[in-house]
Enzyme design. Sequence first.
Site, mmCIF file in Angstrom:
data_model
loop_
_atom_site.group_PDB
_atom_site.id
_atom_site.type_symbol
_atom_site.label_atom_id
_atom_site.label_comp_id
_atom_site.label_asym_id
_atom_site.label_seq_id
_atom_site.Cartn_x
_atom_site.Cartn_y
_atom_site.Cartn_z
ATOM 1 N N MET A 169 -1.153 3.810 -7.436
ATOM 2 C CA MET A 169 -0.740 3.311 -6.247
ATOM 3 C C MET A 169 -0.789 1.725 -6.277
ATOM 4 O O MET A 169 -1.383 1.359 -7.222
ATOM 5 C CB MET A 169 -1.423 3.606 -4.770
ATOM 6 C CG MET A 169 -1.363 5.067 -4.643
ATOM 7 S SD MET A 169 -2.580 5.605 -3.847
ATOM 8 C CE MET A 169 -3.600 6.590 -4.797
ATOM 9 N N ASN A 215 0.837 -1.236 0.013
ATOM 10 C CA ASN A 215 0.083 -0.075 0.180
ATOM 11 C C ASN A 215 0.833 1.111 0.045
ATOM 12 O O ASN A 215 1.893 1.482 0.579
ATOM 13 C CB ASN A 215 -0.946 0.268 1.241
ATOM 14 C CG ASN A 215 -2.147 -0.934 0.916
ATOM 15 O OD1 ASN A 215 -3.042 -1.059 0.213
ATOM 16 N ND2 ASN A 215 -2.086 -1.878 1.968
ATOM 17 N N THR A 216 0.383 2.430 -0.464
ATOM 18 C CA THR A 216 1.173 3.558 -0.676
ATOM 19 C C THR A 216 -0.072 4.546 -0.833
ATOM 20 O O THR A 216 -1.079 4.342 -1.018
ATOM 21 C CB THR A 216 1.771 3.303 -2.418
ATOM 22 O OG1 THR A 216 2.856 2.376 -2.164
ATOM 23 C CG2 THR A 216 2.534 4.617 -2.727
ATOM 24 N N VAL A 217 0.423 5.802 -0.949
ATOM 25 C CA VAL A 217 -0.286 7.028 -1.494
ATOM 26 C C VAL A 217 0.345 7.654 -2.518
ATOM 27 O O VAL A 217 1.532 8.191 -2.449
ATOM 28 C CB VAL A 217 -0.619 7.842 -0.126
ATOM 29 C CG1 VAL A 217 -1.441 7.210 1.192
ATOM 30 C CG2 VAL A 217 0.641 8.749 0.529
#
Length: 528
Positions: free
Chosen positions: A431, A349-351
Amino acid sequence: MRELSLPGRSAVYAGEAMAATSHPLATSTALHILRRGGTAMDAAIAASAVLAVVESPETGIGGDCFALYAPEGQMPPIAFNGSGRAPLAAEIGWYEERAIGKIADDSAHAVTIPGAVDAWWRLHGRFGRLDFAELLQPAIRYAENGYVVHERVAAEWQVAAARLENDSSARSLFLACGRAPEPGTVMRNGALARSLDLIARKGRKGFYEGELAQAMVAHLQSRGGLHTMEDFARTAGEFVEPISIDRGANRIFQMPPNTQGVVALMILRLLDACGAGDLDFLSPEHTHLAIEAAKISYGYRDRLLGDSERSGAILDLLDDKDAIARLAAGILPRRMNPDLPKVAGGSANTVYLAVVDRDRNVASFINSIYHSFGSGICAPGTGILLQNRGVSFRIDRDHPNAIGPGRRPMHTIIPGMVGRDGRAVLSFGVMGGDYQPMGHAHVLTAVQDHGYDLQAACDAPRYLPVSGRVEVERGMDPRTCETLSSWGHELVPAADPLGGAQMISINWDSGTLAAGSDPRKDGCALGY
């Protein structure tokens, strides 16, 4: 133009400035900073800090950051590598002696020194206009006073809650009620508010020296980590040269290794070599080519990509037209090639966020702690979850991604930007860990080759080859799936949404901006 009688939303248009993020509170924060006269970089840092509070499963100040920035829209963009390094004591022999063949994703050895705060500080020093302390105030308020948990964040929280059980500090902060919060729950993180306030007052030294660094080092060492105060103090990101390819009149820019930006460019090169642009988007023929191109490109990633000093072979391959043509010839028409590599995928997960200001400064900005809640390790009293980027390292002396003192691991997160005639025309990112190169190719071909508007490109169903199968979102046409199956692809439903895109385009002739924001996330694009 979209079919207005069907569910969905339109692209967003504005004349002065625009922000697109994965959370409404971050988008509204970016707009507030832009209205205050801040630059796109000011807004990106402020929004990223808010996301570090309100999207704690995906990001935090214990993670890393990469950015592409086009001052007044001028290309090529300026690239910044804000990824952290392994401790200086991380000799590969240390792991070999202890028969550690793979770094566990919840161990202290997975924690590389966080680079995000250093990146924010250095990028602000070059491109910021407002005081650095002002940029962190919205994040401090949300951490101290509380924020409401949104649906996608809650879903990630519930899936990854078990990772928080292994650290008492993380458990007490993020599972305060004994379970993951439901949508609509008000959450607070007073310890993180105090840490952010210290950084606001002292700048990067507030994170990498003094009490915060001491707390993080002590906690990591208590869990067997090799980290030292020197490792934190010497952390420094750097400005680097972006890599790029031409596609018609457009030039596509990506971060160089240690990121997998080269993989996105390789997929695009293979698609172009196969004539994919002449096929209907999401048709069986186009989807088949994209799946096979991804297998080839990810296969070379897994073999050749690592720290910047050790990744020359994959960059040479990208620029070798004859080699690309030979690889493209391995993509068989209407038939899966069983000899292509199987992609080893994993969830992460990432933004990602994009910002354009009134002076047409353009930011493409990404921040991450990698897996949901990173390592799950949280130093007591800090509220800071530490990333687990080190899980990507190989315990293999001959691999370019081998762990070593001060090395950076291969990174999945990649901001993107497109230029034309020397000016930025698109800031974009997708993402989603291993999906990101595939996602970049997917949204770019939708926009550039098939005339999708930015929101339609964000909305379009997605797919990803993983472990010999192809994960397919439920929005894919069943007839396309049937055809792909008949060509030898083993299709399975994607367990989770694939990625999350944010995009802003600049029309220099009309002076207007357009944006799209992924429905797979809680966020939105807004402008004025």
